[in-house]
Motif scaffolding. Structure first.
Motif, PDB file in Angstrom:
ATOM      1  N   SER A 287      32.237  36.885  28.534  1.00 39.77           N
ATOM      2  CA  SER A 287      32.743  35.515  28.440  1.00 39.77           C
ATOM      3  C   SER A 287      32.109  34.767  27.266  1.00 39.77           C
ATOM      4  O   SER A 287      32.792  34.045  26.535  1.00 39.77           O
ATOM      5  CB  SER A 287      32.470  34.769  29.749  1.00 39.77           C
ATOM      6  OG  SER A 287      32.899  33.429  29.657  1.00 39.77           O
ATOM      7  N   ILE A 288      30.799  34.951  27.064  1.00 40.38           N
ATOM      8  CA  ILE A 288      30.097  34.290  25.962  1.00 40.38           C
ATOM      9  C   ILE A 288      30.633  34.788  24.621  1.00 40.38           C
ATOM     10  O   ILE A 288      30.860  34.000  23.688  1.00 40.38           O
ATOM     11  CB  ILE A 288      28.578  34.526  26.074  1.00 40.38           C
ATOM     12  CG1 ILE A 288      28.024  33.794  27.303  1.00 40.38           C
ATOM     13  CG2 ILE A 288      27.868  34.060  24.812  1.00 40.38           C
ATOM     14  CD1 ILE A 288      26.572  34.115  27.601  1.00 40.38           C
ATOM     15  N   SER A 289      30.847  36.091  24.516  1.00 34.21           N
ATOM     16  CA  SER A 289      31.374  36.666  23.281  1.00 34.21           C
ATOM     17  C   SER A 289      32.765  36.123  22.970  1.00 34.21           C
ATOM     18  O   SER A 289      33.078  35.775  21.814  1.00 34.21           O
ATOM     19  CB  SER A 289      31.414  38.190  23.402  1.00 34.21           C
ATOM     20  OG  SER A 289      32.002  38.768  22.257  1.00 34.21           O
ATOM     21  N   GLU A 290      33.601  36.053  23.996  1.00 35.21           N
ATOM     22  CA  GLU A 290      34.959  35.523  23.794  1.00 35.21           C
ATOM     23  C   GLU A 290      34.931  34.044  23.421  1.00 35.21           C
ATOM     24  O   GLU A 290      35.732  33.576  22.594  1.00 35.21           O
ATOM     25  CB  GLU A 290      35.784  35.741  25.066  1.00 35.21           C
ATOM     26  CG  GLU A 290      36.084  37.204  25.343  1.00 35.21           C
ATOM     27  CD  GLU A 290      36.777  37.419  26.671  1.00 35.21           C
ATOM     28  OE1 GLU A 290      37.306  38.517  26.888  1.00 35.21           O
ATOM     29  OE2 GLU A 290      36.804  36.474  27.500  1.00 35.21           O
ATOM     30  N   LYS A 291      34.006  33.315  24.019  1.00 31.90           N
ATOM     31  CA  LYS A 291      33.878  31.888  23.708  1.00 31.90           C
ATOM     32  C   LYS A 291      33.456  31.686  22.253  1.00 31.90           C
ATOM     33  O   LYS A 291      33.984  30.809  21.547  1.00 31.90           O
ATOM     34  CB  LYS A 291      32.860  31.251  24.651  1.00 31.90           C
ATOM     35  CG  LYS A 291      32.685  29.745  24.444  1.00 31.90           C
ATOM     36  CD  LYS A 291      31.690  29.181  25.454  1.00 31.90           C
ATOM     37  CE  LYS A 291      31.504  27.677  25.237  1.00 31.90           C
ATOM     38  NZ  LYS A 291      30.551  27.098  26.218  1.00 31.90           N
TER      39      LYS A 291
END
Length: 588
Positions: A287-291
């Protein structure tokens, strides 16, 4: 004779009627007595069978202790001998077991059997086995209270519970799961009697529910779910008896406060935090990477789309539906921790269609309070386990298993009543066939459990729970302990904790460990800090390039810990399947 005078003499007709009435009353009385005798005989027989299945080979199957069992049992031994736990705490309510904390019920309850039989596998498993053996009896009464008009249902429910793979498995080890389900069933019985007979019993049911908070962690999460569920379903009864309801609720909250406060403490939640989905470094990386990628693309909704709370919610829902796994429940539980049996589910496959049939019955008549209660137990059952990382842990969803067992019994009872009522051709043949299939399923499970599972689920490499391997090595170490200055026992796999078995099987004086724990200033000390050495035995990983230079040393390790051509192998230990497990190597 005066008109209107009624003669006191009995006419032949009156005598005949009285005689028939007496015979009818006698037959009814005798029928009632006979029926009660049959019920008592059934209860005695099913309880005897239940005890036999849970006590048979109890000290040998499972053929080893899990690390948790050994550590909790040693804590009980420590309390018995010194009045303190391994870490020197005087009669604690909650115990540090390894790096987690467990309520004290199971540990204190183990003390009498350890006192009588000594510190051994059989003694620490005797109480769970006895409690598990009594659960079919409680299930009989619970079913009778839930469905009083279904005369066969209590019998069916008791039989299913007696032979249930899940119940037998968790009854034969010190894991605290069967104790929890026992008191949940007891709570439901007393609560329903309070609703149906005497509302004052609600107070007693609240006290039983309090006790569950001191048995197993999942009970803390179940508590609000159960209170909300029964309050909604039986709100009319509570509103009519408001004073008693408030008294019961007050006692429940006050007496549960110590457990609630304890588990809110950060230090006592170390184990839970380490396995929960709320670990950012485990749950959120994607999720952090996609954000971050969305931010580079100037996406204004990235914070909303990749909100960590949304990720936690998705993971929780995903975990919830993992528990509705018909393969593990009814086909093969070999991948389910602590239920290791190949080709058998937690329930028998033949129960699956009846579970579905029973579930449809509940849904179709969901307005009835008892149906709504059972369906609610099924729905809330998995919730305490959905916040845990990894595979499904059905032992953390105890109410789920309980609800499935009741629903299956309801399905069987309704199926029997329906085919008998509609006069299905050859209905008796169908029933006999299904009984034979069920009996064959029981035989197959017992064969797998007692014959094959002890040989198939033993290694720490396959997440096995039955660690008999260290037990077999302990006599070798004891025999050579005084011959060497140092003994090094491998401790390189997280699932296996060798020192707890040495403490358990050698019955090491608990004061030795307590003295060692008192030397650490951090609170609480880690078990690794006080279990890393017992006398001249070190527990650590073996680094042969360095350790081969040690003089007067004995090493117990896996074959992979040594070179293939290692010399001075003085002994070997084996897995139950015949494979070499530990090598015992000496340095002169």
């Amino acid at each position: 004779m005066t008109q209107g005078f009624i003669s006191s003499e009995k006419t032949p007709e009156m005598k005949r009627i009285l005689s028939e009435n007496q015979r009818t009353t006698t037959f009814r009385l005798w029928g009632s007595i006979s029926k009660n005798k049959l019920v008592i005989s059934f209860i005695f027989a099913i309880t005897a069978i239940s005890f036999f299945l849970r006590l048979y080979q109890l000290g040998n199957v499972p053929n080893g202790l899990s690390a948790d069992e050994a550590d909790m049992a040693y804590n009980a031994f420590s309390i018995l001998k010194t009045g303190k736990d391994v870490y020197g705490r005087h009669l604690p309510i909650f115990f540090q077991s390894l790096d987690g904390f467990v309520p004290g019920f199971g540990i204190y309850a183990s003390i009498p059997t350890i006192y009588i039989f000594g510190l051994n596998d059989f003694a620490i498993r005797l109480l769970p086995a006895a409690i598990g053996a009594l659960t079919p009896l409680l299930m009989y009464f619970l079913a009778k209270i839930l469905y009083p008009k279904k005369k066969y249902l209590p019998i069916i429910c008791a039989i299913l519970t007696t032979f249930a793979p899940w119940n037998i498995a968790i009854s034969r080890a010190l894991w605290l799961y069967i104790e929890l389900i026992f008191f949940y069933i007891l709570f439901l019985i007393i609560f329903l009697l309070g609703i149906q007979k005497n509302f004052k019993l609600i107070i007693l049911s609240a006290l039983v529910l309090v006790l569950t908070q001191y048995i197993y962690l999942a009970a803390i999460l179940y508590l609000p779910l159960i209170v909300i569920t029964v309050t909604i379903i039986y709100r009319k009864n509570f509103s009519k008896n408001l004073k008693i309801s408030l008294l019961a609720l007050s006692l429940l909250i006050i007496l549960s406060l110590p457990s609630i406060v304890y588990y809110l403490n950060q230090s006592s939640r170390g184990r839970l935090n380490s396995i929960s989905i709320f670990q950012n470094d485990v749950t959120l990386p994607i999720s952090i990477s996609e954000k971050q990628q969305d931010i580079k693309n100037n996406d204004n909704f990235s914070a909303l789309l990749h909100n960590r709370r949304l990720v936690y919610l998705i993971d929780s829902v995903e975990n919830y539906f993992k528990y509705i796994n018909f393969s593990a429940l009814f086909v093969n539980s070999s991948g389910i921790r602590l239920f290791y049996v190949n080709y058998v589910g937690l329930f028998y496959l033949i129960e699956l269609p009846f579970f579905l049939f029973g579930f449809l019955y509940l849904i179709n008549d969901i307005r009835k309070e008892h149906n709504l209660l059972v369906a609610s137990l099924f729905l809330i059952g998995p919730i305490p386990a959905i916040f845990i990382l990894g595979a499904t842990f059905f032992h953390r969803s105890i109410l789920f298993l309980l609800a499935i067992q009741i629903i299956s019994a309801v399905g069987i009872n309704n199926f029997y009543e329906q085919i008998k009522k509609t006069k299905v051709k050859y209905w008796l043949h169908i029933v006999i066939f299904l009984v034979l299939v069920y009996m064959s399923s029981i035989y197959f499970f017992l064969h797998q459990y007692f014959i094959h599972s002890p040989n198939e689920f033993t290694s720490e490499d396959d997440n096995g729970a039955w660690f008999s391997t260290v037990k077999n090595a302990i006599p070798i170490v004891n025999e050579n302990k005084t011959k060497y200055e140092k003994i090094v026992f491998t401790w390189s796999k997280s699932k296996l904790i060798p020192p707890v078995y040495f403490l358990f099987y050698n019955k090491v004086d608990p004061s030795v460990m307590q003295k060692k724990a008192s030397g650490w200033t951090n609170e609480p000390p880690s078990y690794k800090q006080i279990y890393n050495q017992i006398d001249n035995i070190e527990f650590r990983s073996i680094n042969w390039l360095q350790d081969k230079n040690l003089k007067s040393a004995l090493f117990i390790g896996y074959p992979s810990d040594f070179p293939e051509d290692v010399k001075n192998v003085v002994a070997k230990t084996y897995l139950p399947n015949g494979e070499v497990h530990f090598l015992v190597v000496k340095n002169p």
